[in-house]
Design a protein around this motif. Sequence first.
Motif, PDB file in Angstrom:
ATOM      1  N   GLU A  14       0.834  -1.203   0.000  1.00 21.77           N
ATOM      2  CA  GLU A  14       0.000   0.000   0.000  1.00 21.77           C
ATOM      3  C   GLU A  14       0.870   1.256   0.000  1.00 21.77           C
ATOM      4  O   GLU A  14       0.535   2.250  -0.657  1.00 21.77           O
ATOM      5  N   ILE A  15       1.964   1.207   0.745  1.00 17.69           N
ATOM      6  CA  ILE A  15       2.883   2.352   0.770  1.00 17.69           C
ATOM      7  C   ILE A  15       3.503   2.551  -0.606  1.00 17.69           C
ATOM      8  O   ILE A  15       3.596   3.685  -1.103  1.00 17.69           O
ATOM      9  N   LEU A  16       3.943   1.461  -1.259  1.00 10.37           N
ATOM     10  CA  LEU A  16       4.556   1.573  -2.577  1.00 10.37           C
ATOM     11  C   LEU A  16       3.558   2.103  -3.600  1.00 10.37           C
ATOM     12  O   LEU A  16       3.920   2.894  -4.481  1.00 10.37           O
ATOM     13  N   GLU A  17       2.313   1.689  -3.488  1.00  7.76           N
ATOM     14  CA  GLU A  17       1.280   2.176  -4.405  1.00  7.76           C
ATOM     15  C   GLU A  17       1.078   3.678  -4.230  1.00  7.76           C
ATOM     16  O   GLU A  17       1.020   4.433  -5.209  1.00  7.76           O
ATOM     17  N   ALA A  18       0.998   4.118  -2.984  1.00  2.00           N
ATOM     18  CA  ALA A  18       0.831   5.556  -2.718  1.00  2.00           C
ATOM     19  C   ALA A  18       2.065   6.316  -3.164  1.00  2.00           C
ATOM     20  O   ALA A  18       1.965   7.430  -3.716  1.00  2.00           O
ATOM     21  N   ALA A  19       3.243   5.735  -2.938  1.00  2.00           N
ATOM     22  CA  ALA A  19       4.482   6.405  -3.332  1.00  2.00           C
ATOM     23  C   ALA A  19       4.553   6.574  -4.842  1.00  2.00           C
ATOM     24  O   ALA A  19       4.973   7.627  -5.337  1.00  2.00           O
ATOM     25  N   PHE A  20       4.136   5.557  -5.582  1.00  2.00           N
ATOM     26  CA  PHE A  20       4.151   5.681  -7.041  1.00  2.00           C
ATOM     27  C   PHE A  20       3.310   6.867  -7.489  1.00  2.00           C
ATOM     28  O   PHE A  20       3.736   7.669  -8.335  1.00  2.00           O
ATOM     29  N   GLU A  21       2.116   7.001  -6.950  1.00  2.00           N
ATOM     30  CA  GLU A  21       1.228   8.088  -7.364  1.00  2.00           C
ATOM     31  C   GLU A  21       1.850   9.444  -7.039  1.00  2.00           C
ATOM     32  O   GLU A  21       1.758  10.384  -7.840  1.00  2.00           O
ATOM     33  N   GLU A  22       2.488   9.557  -5.874  1.00  2.92           N
ATOM     34  CA  GLU A  22       3.089  10.835  -5.496  1.00  2.92           C
ATOM     35  C   GLU A  22       4.344  11.135  -6.308  1.00  2.92           C
ATOM     36  O   GLU A  22       4.549  12.270  -6.749  1.00  2.92           O
ATOM     37  N   PHE A  23       5.192  10.130  -6.526  1.00  6.06           N
ATOM     38  CA  PHE A  23       6.394  10.347  -7.332  1.00  6.06           C
ATOM     39  C   PHE A  23       6.013  10.691  -8.776  1.00  6.06           C
ATOM     40  O   PHE A  23       6.643  11.541  -9.412  1.00  6.06           O
ATOM     41  N   ALA A  24       4.983  10.028  -9.312  1.00  4.74           N
ATOM     42  CA  ALA A  24       4.545  10.308 -10.676  1.00  4.74           C
ATOM     43  C   ALA A  24       3.980  11.723 -10.787  1.00  4.74           C
ATOM     44  O   ALA A  24       4.138  12.390 -11.806  1.00  4.74           O
ATOM     45  N   ARG A  25       3.339  12.186  -9.729  1.00  6.59           N
ATOM     46  CA  ARG A  25       2.714  13.514  -9.748  1.00  6.59           C
ATOM     47  C   ARG A  25       3.719  14.626  -9.504  1.00  6.59           C
ATOM     48  O   ARG A  25       3.684  15.668 -10.161  1.00  6.59           O
ATOM     49  N   SER A  26       4.656  14.414  -8.564  1.00  4.62           N
ATOM     50  CA  SER A  26       5.514  15.504  -8.112  1.00  4.62           C
ATOM     51  C   SER A  26       6.993  15.299  -8.370  1.00  4.62           C
ATOM     52  O   SER A  26       7.787  16.219  -8.131  1.00  4.62           O
ATOM     53  N   GLY A  27       7.389  14.120  -8.838  1.00  8.67           N
ATOM     54  CA  GLY A  27       8.804  13.847  -9.009  1.00  8.67           C
ATOM     55  C   GLY A  27       9.462  13.511  -7.684  1.00  8.67           C
ATOM     56  O   GLY A  27       8.859  13.649  -6.613  1.00  8.67           O
ATOM     57  N   PHE A  28      10.723  13.083  -7.746  1.00  8.22           N
ATOM     58  CA  PHE A  28      11.421  12.686  -6.524  1.00  8.22           C
ATOM     59  C   PHE A  28      11.605  13.875  -5.587  1.00  8.22           C
ATOM     60  O   PHE A  28      11.270  13.803  -4.407  1.00  8.22           O
ATOM     61  N   ALA A  29      12.146  14.970  -6.116  1.00  5.79           N
ATOM     62  CA  ALA A  29      12.431  16.119  -5.256  1.00  5.79           C
ATOM     63  C   ALA A  29      11.165  16.715  -4.657  1.00  5.79           C
ATOM     64  O   ALA A  29      11.155  17.145  -3.499  1.00  5.79           O
ATOM     65  N   GLY A  30      10.087  16.748  -5.447  1.00  7.17           N
ATOM     66  CA  GLY A  30       8.871  17.398  -4.988  1.00  7.17           C
ATOM     67  C   GLY A  30       7.978  16.544  -4.106  1.00  7.17           C
ATOM     68  O   GLY A  30       7.027  17.056  -3.502  1.00  7.17           O
ATOM     69  N   THR A  31       8.262  15.257  -4.012  1.00  7.29           N
ATOM     70  CA  THR A  31       7.423  14.371  -3.210  1.00  7.29           C
ATOM     71  C   THR A  31       7.786  14.484  -1.731  1.00  7.29           C
ATOM     72  O   THR A  31       8.957  14.448  -1.363  1.00  7.29           O
ATOM     73  N   LYS A  32       6.766  14.603  -0.909  1.00  8.87           N
ATOM     74  CA  LYS A  32       6.953  14.635   0.545  1.00  8.87           C
ATOM     75  C   LYS A  32       6.391  13.355   1.144  1.00  8.87           C
ATOM     76  O   LYS A  32       5.313  12.889   0.751  1.00  8.87           O
ATOM     77  N   LEU A  33       7.128  12.790   2.093  1.00  8.47           N
ATOM     78  CA  LEU A  33       6.665  11.560   2.721  1.00  8.47           C
ATOM     79  C   LEU A  33       5.354  11.771   3.459  1.00  8.47           C
ATOM     80  O   LEU A  33       4.564  10.834   3.614  1.00  8.47           O
ATOM     81  N   ASP A  34       5.098  13.004   3.912  1.00  5.03           N
ATOM     82  CA  ASP A  34       3.805  13.299   4.530  1.00  5.03           C
ATOM     83  C   ASP A  34       2.670  13.051   3.546  1.00  5.03           C
ATOM     84  O   ASP A  34       1.605  12.535   3.928  1.00  5.03           O
ATOM     85  N   ASP A  35       2.890  13.425   2.269  1.00  6.74           N
ATOM     86  CA  ASP A  35       1.853  13.226   1.253  1.00  6.74           C
ATOM     87  C   ASP A  35       1.676  11.748   0.929  1.00  6.74           C
ATOM     88  O   ASP A  35       0.559  11.284   0.690  1.00  6.74           O
ATOM     89  N   VAL A  36       2.792  11.004   0.901  1.00  4.74           N
ATOM     90  CA  VAL A  36       2.700   9.560   0.675  1.00  4.74           C
ATOM     91  C   VAL A  36       1.905   8.912   1.805  1.00  4.74           C
ATOM     92  O   VAL A  36       1.015   8.081   1.579  1.00  4.74           O
ATOM     93  N   ALA A  37       2.216   9.318   3.043  1.00  6.14           N
ATOM     94  CA  ALA A  37       1.521   8.754   4.197  1.00  6.14           C
ATOM     95  C   ALA A  37       0.030   9.073   4.153  1.00  6.14           C
ATOM     96  O   ALA A  37      -0.819   8.205   4.410  1.00  6.14           O
ATOM     97  N   ALA A  38      -0.291  10.314   3.810  1.00  4.82           N
ATOM     98  CA  ALA A  38      -1.703  10.702   3.744  1.00  4.82           C
ATOM     99  C   ALA A  38      -2.443   9.898   2.685  1.00  4.82           C
ATOM    100  O   ALA A  38      -3.568   9.446   2.903  1.00  4.82           O
ATOM    101  N   ARG A  39      -1.808   9.696   1.548  1.00  3.98           N
ATOM    102  CA  ARG A  39      -2.451   8.929   0.472  1.00  3.98           C
ATOM    103  C   ARG A  39      -2.654   7.476   0.891  1.00  3.98           C
ATOM    104  O   ARG A  39      -3.645   6.838   0.512  1.00  3.98           O
TER     105      ARG A  39
END
Length: 211
Positions: A14-39
């Motif tokens: 579930e974490i990897l799935e949320a991380a994919f969506e955030e990395f795809a949306r914001s890129g590595f630099a722009g992704t925040k772990l808070d956003d991954v956790a929320a998703r």
Amino acid sequence: MSPRQRRKEERPGEILEAAFEEFARSGFAGTKLDDVAARAGITKGTIYLYFASKEELFIATVKELNRPIRENLAALTAAAQGPAMTILRRHFAFVYDHMVEDRRAREVMRMLLAEVSRFPDLAARWHAEVIGPAVETLRGVVRYGIARGEFRPSAAEEFPHLLFAPVMMACTWRLMFGDAHALDGAEYREAHLDLMEKSLLRTPDRGAAAV
């Protein structure tokens, strides 16, 4: 397995799935772990129970999305038997289905192209853990074909990257143009396999092929 245990087993995915969506949306630099956790519907601290850093999470995410391709190649080459060209054909047919035709896989490629040049450590990890081993496995198939008299010696032994290059081109084309200048996926794939076969196989004027 209790519901609690089952939930714990499912959480990394579930974490990897949320991380994919955030990395795809914001890129590595722009992704925040808070956003991954929320998703993912968890706390940020829960991520650290499974992944030590954002870099570890990024590498794990792209590795997971590329896992079917790695496992397919490993299964085809674990105890190679029969024509080497058959192994390559089966592998690349799988690659086209799971990389070129799959939107998520194309997104992974887009992320890697955009990020690894800016983050050398990511590039080094990706090469060491995924690309390098895949190249060596393809080299092994080429050498297997040469050893059984099926393939002629060629640059593909030193540069098996050449066998994969048309796949990268197809992915890049789809990323750049989408449906505006669409490739015929099936015909493109067969053209790639046909060119690869003609360049690798021995012909009567270059020695008899193995039977």
